[in-house]
Design an enzyme around this catalytic site. Sequence first.
Site, mmCIF file in Angstrom:
data_model
loop_
_atom_site.group_PDB
_atom_site.id
_atom_site.type_symbol
_atom_site.label_atom_id
_atom_site.label_comp_id
_atom_site.label_asym_id
_atom_site.label_seq_id
_atom_site.Cartn_x
_atom_site.Cartn_y
_atom_site.Cartn_z
ATOM 1 N N CYS A 2 -6.652 16.082 1.137
ATOM 2 C CA CYS A 2 -7.425 17.212 0.641
ATOM 3 C C CYS A 2 -7.684 17.017 -0.852
ATOM 4 C CB CYS A 2 -6.750 18.566 0.821
ATOM 5 S SG CYS A 2 -6.389 18.960 2.528
ATOM 6 N N ARG A 28 -10.785 12.074 -0.350
ATOM 7 C CA ARG A 28 -9.423 12.535 -0.079
ATOM 8 C C ARG A 28 -9.310 13.284 1.255
ATOM 9 N NH1 ARG A 28 -6.032 12.499 -4.341
ATOM 10 N NH2 ARG A 28 -4.794 14.010 -3.229
ATOM 11 N N TRP A 66 -8.652 17.721 4.754
ATOM 12 C CA TRP A 66 -8.197 16.792 5.792
ATOM 13 C C TRP A 66 -7.174 17.580 6.593
ATOM 14 C CZ3 TRP A 66 -3.710 14.397 7.547
ATOM 15 C CH2 TRP A 66 -3.898 13.270 8.372
ATOM 16 N N ASN A 90 -3.642 21.970 -1.295
ATOM 17 C CA ASN A 90 -3.436 20.631 -0.752
ATOM 18 C C ASN A 90 -1.937 20.461 -0.553
ATOM 19 O OD1 ASN A 90 -3.361 17.874 -0.173
ATOM 20 N ND2 ASN A 90 -3.457 17.296 -2.335
ATOM 21 N N GLY A 91 -1.529 20.072 0.657
ATOM 22 C CA GLY A 91 -0.095 19.891 0.930
ATOM 23 C C GLY A 91 0.249 20.557 2.246
ATOM 24 N N GLU A 452 -4.387 -7.787 7.399
ATOM 25 C CA GLU A 452 -5.337 -7.058 6.568
ATOM 26 C C GLU A 452 -6.735 -7.075 7.199
ATOM 27 O OE1 GLU A 452 -5.302 -4.954 4.382
ATOM 28 O OE2 GLU A 452 -7.275 -5.035 3.465
ATOM 29 N N LYS A 456 -8.924 -3.775 8.513
ATOM 30 C CA LYS A 456 -10.311 -3.449 8.096
ATOM 31 C C LYS A 456 -11.189 -3.268 9.326
ATOM 32 C CE LYS A 456 -9.578 -2.649 4.811
ATOM 33 N NZ LYS A 456 -8.623 -2.869 3.751
ATOM 34 N N GLU A 459 -10.285 0.145 11.116
ATOM 35 C CA GLU A 459 -10.621 1.423 10.477
ATOM 36 C C GLU A 459 -12.113 1.607 10.259
ATOM 37 O OE1 GLU A 459 -8.996 2.271 6.538
ATOM 38 O OE2 GLU A 459 -9.064 0.171 6.003
ATOM 39 N N HIS A 475 4.876 -15.044 22.829
ATOM 40 C CA HIS A 475 6.020 -14.215 23.243
ATOM 41 C C HIS A 475 5.538 -12.907 23.876
ATOM 42 C CE1 HIS A 475 8.774 -17.025 21.420
ATOM 43 N NE2 HIS A 475 8.010 -17.022 20.335
ATOM 44 N N LYS A 564 -8.658 8.715 2.022
ATOM 45 C CA LYS A 564 -8.285 7.577 1.179
ATOM 46 C C LYS A 564 -6.863 7.708 0.633
ATOM 47 C CE LYS A 564 -9.908 4.207 -1.919
ATOM 48 N NZ LYS A 564 -9.841 3.103 -0.957
#
Length: 569
Positions: A2, A28, A66, A90-91, A452, A456, A459, A475, A564
């Site tokens: 948020c 955010r 968010w 926010n929280g 990595e 990418k 997402e 395995h 983010k």
Amino acid sequence: MCGIVGINSKNEFYVRDAIKRLKRLEYRGYDSFGYAYGSSLYKKTGHIVVPSSDDKTKRIIAHSRWATHGGVTDANAHPHVYENVTLVHNGIIENYQELKDLYLRKGHKFLGETDSEVAAHYFAEKLKEKDMINACSDFIHDIKGEFAILVLVKGDQNIYALRRDSPLVLGVGTDMNFLGSDIYAFSDATNMAIFFENDEFAVVGNDSFQFYDKHGKKISKEVQTFRWEQEESMLQNYDHYMIKEIMEQPKVVKRLLFSLDTEQKEKFHEFTAEMKKAKKIIFVGAGTSYHASLLGVYYLHRCGKAAQTIIASEFEHFIDVDEDSLVIALSQSGETMDVIEALKYAKARGARIASIVNVPYSTVQRMSVISLNILAGQEVCVAATKSFTNQVALMLALAKEFGYKVNMESLPQQIQSVLERSGSVKDMAMGLKDNEHLYVLGRGLSYPVAREIALKIKEISYIHAEGMMGGELKHGTIALIEKGTPVIGLVSGKDNAMLSNLKEVGARGANVITISNEAAGDIRLETSNDGKFGILASIIGQLLAYHIANAKGLPIDKPRNLAKSVTVK
Ligand code: M6R
């Protein structure tokens, strides 16, 4: 997550200009947004829409959400209003249900399902008995959980701002004060800021402010002057921030390397001295930053310096830290809750805290005895690209101090050459975009890179991608390889074991794509250095994820369900 913004000004400003500031924090969280000024309240699901009206105001609070508690609905969007109180949060208020039950018994009506709405009821109730200073102090005592909160009270000219564990900063402007989740909210208007520490609150007027501790006692705090590369926060001629940020990589790497010889030189040497002195070096990070730290461990290991890294959210379960430990946090935002929690855990056990961050004065940086900046400039796209490259470049530069052989000066040009191959990566993307599953294999240095690249692709391109150790494949995972399954193999140097792994999947019908430097491959990178191979191969992965997502018409900069800066546990 948020984003919150508040402005209190002596003179009127356009509401649309304030909402443009909120838009700067949209990365955010972007489920819904809202704002309140005067007697107006607007809240809606979806991405932030800047109003076209000429409405002006002197005071506003705004929020980009968010969702955590309660679905994505107009009612759950902020601001929340109850009686004379309007607020954004926010929280997570952990004891919200208990408070809600209490207020329900008193006959309060709730409009949504969020924890945040309870805070509006809390202040409205408190204001029946006491003033806002005492109400804020009580709030800090009574509330369990995390908050960055901005409160407007009807008939009062101030904005009340409170913080615990969620980021909050005051921007000191001329005849106006700003409040924001981070400096981006106002970095074009002022470079003077005061960062809230936990359990502090402030009364913010239009040309003055006063900070308080949790007991309601006045405290004075230092105004910090921050430096920020503002020119990079606009989209310019690019279609998406992601591709703009990918293309900026030669420039930002150059800037970082230059700084290590100039403005950050002294700190860089102190940082290395801390590492040399420490008996144990433990990195910590999340997501992409964790992958960068894994590369750091590899580079250090190559020159005989022992180090470990642990994913932030699992830190306390897998490692012992003590006074002999130097814990180095890697974080683009410097606000990732899991990283902050890990640092608190380490600090409580006597460890020294160091960090490598992008956002200056972020919480992680402020918790550290020493910190280096990666100077990547604002990264707007949710997917980390240029920040990863600069984190890894800094890891290489640190490893060089321990004897790792690498020519850093040629790195920006080598990155440029990789970017010029974007067209052929795009062709490859066209062949991959319709797959549901994809595997990326690496060994040693290329294992973190494989993870990595897979991250990418997941997402941004919404393809299930697994980045794994080539050696682990047989395995279990090899059972999933069928005719046509795409497998990207990262082959640094003459990695015969990796080449064998690719043969094994090829023999089972996989569509093998090889990224290599010395061995034959579909994409050959021009470097003989394994450290730089890691960076260049990951940039191919960034381009691949981008082109696949673009071809599928996906919301590249704001992928579904993500934010983010992950400021909740
Ligand atoms: O700000 P941080 O570097 O601490 O963020 C950590 C992760 O949330 C972040 O790297 C995330 O994995 C990115 N979206 C990956 O592209």
